[in-house]
Scaffold this active site. Sequence first.
Site, short mmCIF file in Angstrom:
data_model
loop_
_atom_site.label_atom_id
_atom_site.label_comp_id
_atom_site.label_asym_id
_atom_site.label_seq_id
_atom_site.Cartn_x
_atom_site.Cartn_y
_atom_site.Cartn_z
CB ALA A 130 35.25 21.61 51.72
N GLY A 133 40.23 21.32 49.16
CA GLY A 133 39.91 20.05 48.54
C GLY A 133 40.19 20.04 47.05
CD GLU A 172 42.97 18.14 50.93
OE1 GLU A 172 43.42 17.54 51.91
OE2 GLU A 172 41.83 18.67 50.90
CD GLU A 227 42.62 22.71 53.49
OE1 GLU A 227 42.22 21.91 52.63
OE2 GLU A 227 43.71 23.34 53.41
#
Length: 255
Positions: free
Chosen positions: A61, A106, A109, A129
């Site tokens: 992110a 991300g 992911e 994270e």
Amino acid sequence: MTVHLEVAEGVGTIRLDRPPMNALDVATQDRLKELAEEATARPDVRAVVLYGGEKVFAAGADIKEMQAMDHAAMVARSRALQDSFTAVARIPKPVVAAVTGYALGGGCELALCADYRIAGDNAKLGQPEILLGLIPGAGGTQRLSRLIGPSKAKDLIFTGRMVKADEALALGLVDRVVPADEVYTAAHAWAARLAQGPAIALRAAKESIDAGLETDIETGLTVERNWFAGLFATEDRERGMRSFVEEGPGKAKFL
């Protein structure tokens, strides 16, 4: 635009293009959702490659953007974040992630949303994270544990550590490792082969597997049974069986 869709010979490449690290800011997330929905709708897209370029898949992110968000802002945003990734996961066509360099947070992911993952030997994957005082928020706690099992997923998520390509392969986080400069070629070849296959049957197979993983076996068998019987109404089934009887296995043309 920070994400592009390029289509050739039945293969749609969803390409992240936000140098230098393909950080997934809000605009990129929203664009990713738009293109996933476009790839779903377009009949000329029969298989999809997710690609971040030769150097990096996606490093996660946009932390500076996230740092400015408070609780209320993230409550408002978190569903849209997940929805953008879910749109990729629900593309009813074969999807392969071509992973080079970093696929973190991300980025990892996003790779998890694919049906198959081909990584370069320079790839590094992880869910860091926890090192920010957070947990994965774009599906990582759910898709990672379903893919590699809860204890292995907890190790990666609890520690936030990165794994290199060889360990990712051993964990089942990626499915194949190739030299870094061959990643896209290998992924495109995987997609191109399936783009020649029976589109409705491939959709049926994907949706049956995915739905079955999210429910009990009896419900999953019902989904499978309904799709299996429904495929007997398709032209591809007629073509495939006719070719088998007349020419032998593996010779049917579905385009």
